[in-house]
Design a protein around this motif. Structure first.
Motif, PDB file in Angstrom:
ATOM      1  N   PHE A  58       0.867  -1.168   0.000  1.00  0.00           N
ATOM      2  CA  PHE A  58       0.000   0.000   0.000  1.00  0.00           C
ATOM      3  C   PHE A  58       0.905   1.219   0.000  1.00  0.00           C
ATOM      4  O   PHE A  58       1.699   1.411   0.917  1.00  0.00           O
ATOM      5  CB  PHE A  58      -0.901  -0.002   1.244  1.00  0.00           C
ATOM      6  N   LEU A  59       0.791   2.034  -1.019  1.00  0.00           N
ATOM      7  CA  LEU A  59       1.690   3.163  -1.189  1.00  0.00           C
ATOM      8  C   LEU A  59       0.872   4.450  -1.287  1.00  0.00           C
ATOM      9  O   LEU A  59       0.015   4.585  -2.164  1.00  0.00           O
ATOM     10  CB  LEU A  59       2.523   2.958  -2.463  1.00  0.00           C
ATOM     11  N   GLY A  60       1.131   5.357  -0.371  1.00  0.00           N
ATOM     12  CA  GLY A  60       0.426   6.638  -0.402  1.00  0.00           C
ATOM     13  C   GLY A  60       1.195   7.667  -1.209  1.00  0.00           C
ATOM     14  O   GLY A  60       2.412   7.635  -1.278  1.00  0.00           O
ATOM     15  N   THR A  61       0.462   8.558  -1.815  1.00  0.00           N
ATOM     16  CA  THR A  61       1.098   9.603  -2.626  1.00  0.00           C
ATOM     17  C   THR A  61       1.690  10.706  -1.765  1.00  0.00           C
ATOM     18  O   THR A  61       2.642  11.354  -2.167  1.00  0.00           O
ATOM     19  CB  THR A  61       0.079  10.212  -3.604  1.00  0.00           C
ATOM     20  N   GLY A  83       1.824  12.137   2.746  1.00  0.00           N
ATOM     21  CA  GLY A  83       1.478  11.835   4.129  1.00  0.00           C
ATOM     22  C   GLY A  83       0.067  12.280   4.479  1.00  0.00           C
ATOM     23  O   GLY A  83      -0.447  13.264   3.945  1.00  0.00           O
ATOM     24  N   GLY A  84      -0.585  11.511   5.371  1.00  0.00           N
ATOM     25  CA  GLY A  84      -1.900  11.884   5.859  1.00  0.00           C
ATOM     26  C   GLY A  84      -3.046  11.463   4.963  1.00  0.00           C
ATOM     27  O   GLY A  84      -4.187  11.897   5.156  1.00  0.00           O
ATOM     28  N   CYS A  85      -2.805  10.620   3.982  1.00  0.00           N
ATOM     29  CA  CYS A  85      -3.878  10.234   3.074  1.00  0.00           C
ATOM     30  C   CYS A  85      -4.591   8.947   3.512  1.00  0.00           C
ATOM     31  O   CYS A  85      -5.481   8.470   2.825  1.00  0.00           O
ATOM     32  CB  CYS A  85      -3.376  10.124   1.632  1.00  0.00           C
ATOM     33  N   GLY A  86      -4.181   8.345   4.651  1.00  0.00           N
ATOM     34  CA  GLY A  86      -4.897   7.194   5.187  1.00  0.00           C
ATOM     35  C   GLY A  86      -4.362   5.832   4.778  1.00  0.00           C
ATOM     36  O   GLY A  86      -5.022   4.815   5.010  1.00  0.00           O
ATOM     37  N   VAL A  87      -3.185   5.777   4.168  1.00  0.00           N
ATOM     38  CA  VAL A  87      -2.639   4.497   3.721  1.00  0.00           C
ATOM     39  C   VAL A  87      -2.333   3.585   4.906  1.00  0.00           C
ATOM     40  O   VAL A  87      -2.571   2.376   4.840  1.00  0.00           O
ATOM     41  CB  VAL A  87      -1.389   4.716   2.843  1.00  0.00           C
ATOM     42  N   THR A  88      -1.796   4.111   6.002  1.00  0.00           N
ATOM     43  CA  THR A  88      -1.475   3.294   7.172  1.00  0.00           C
ATOM     44  C   THR A  88      -2.745   2.681   7.749  1.00  0.00           C
ATOM     45  O   THR A  88      -2.776   1.496   8.097  1.00  0.00           O
ATOM     46  CB  THR A  88      -0.750   4.135   8.238  1.00  0.00           C
ATOM     47  N   THR A  89      -3.817   3.447   7.841  1.00  0.00           N
ATOM     48  CA  THR A  89      -5.097   2.932   8.337  1.00  0.00           C
ATOM     49  C   THR A  89      -5.625   1.844   7.408  1.00  0.00           C
ATOM     50  O   THR A  89      -6.094   0.800   7.865  1.00  0.00           O
ATOM     51  CB  THR A  89      -6.127   4.081   8.440  1.00  0.00           C
ATOM     52  N   LEU A  90      -5.551   2.074   6.115  1.00  0.00           N
ATOM     53  CA  LEU A  90      -6.013   1.094   5.129  1.00  0.00           C
ATOM     54  C   LEU A  90      -5.195  -0.201   5.245  1.00  0.00           C
ATOM     55  O   LEU A  90      -5.762  -1.298   5.258  1.00  0.00           O
ATOM     56  CB  LEU A  90      -5.892   1.671   3.715  1.00  0.00           C
TER      57      LEU A  90
END
Length: 184
Positions: A153-156, A158-165
């Motif tokens: 899971f790679l977020g574009t 910080g703070g976009c919710g990737v860790t939660t997902l």
């Protein structure tokens, strides 16, 4: 796991097949006698030594669990044989010599032999080596592990919710599957 020890039940049949490759009958018999006490072995004495590696398939028409051969003949050929025999992951290669030459022993082991003995072969020493070969054979015949899967899971930013997902996905995967789940 069955053990290659003297206490095995003879009705189970041999656990390991052993080929002794040596053109000298006296040395070959001595090696066979060192193995004679172990009832879990099926020992085959090969009365000739290949003149070249290409003749190996004719001398050893089947795959043996353990191949024990003499390195006192042509040393270059012996090193080549060790490399060729050890290419089969199901064969445990052992070598022996009448000379206790450390350089030769190291060279043979680098070529692929897992054990090196000097003659006369000590039965206790070869029994311990057979135990190691039995462990090697058991490992080589085990079922391969099931393939693992990797999810990224790679977020574009910080703070976009990737860790939660990713955490929620790992939790759901752990609850739904019977395998292990690792979240890194």
């Amino acid at each position: 796991m069955p053990s290659a020890s003297n206490g095995s039940d003879a009705s189970e049949g041999p656990f390991l097949t052993v080929a002794i490759l040596d053109s000298d009958a006296q040395r070959r018999k001595a090696a066979a006698e060192a193995l004679a006490g172990n009832k879990s072995l099926q020992v085959t004495e090969i009365p000739s030594f290949p003149g070249k590696v290409g003749e190996l398939a004719q001398l050893l028409p089947q795959t043996y669990n353990v191949v024990l051969f003499n390195v006192d003949c042509d040393r270059a050929l012996a090193f080549e044989l060790a490399e060729n025999l050890s290419a089969n992951p199901r064969s445990y290669v052992m070598a022996y010599s009448s000379r206790s030459d450390t350089k030769m022993a190291v060279h043979v082991m680098r070529a692929g032999a897992r054990e090196f003995f000097t003659t006369p072969v000590d039965p206790a020493e070869i029994a311990a080596a057979i135990e190691r070969a039995a462990g090697h054979y058991a490992t080589a015949t085990q079922e391969p592990k099931a393939a693992s899967r990797l999810f990224v899971f790679l977020g574009t930013n910080g703070g976009c919710g990737v860790t939660t997902l990713a955490a929620n996905f790992a939790l759901a995967l752990a609850q739904e599957s019977e395998g292990k789940t690792l979240l890194v």
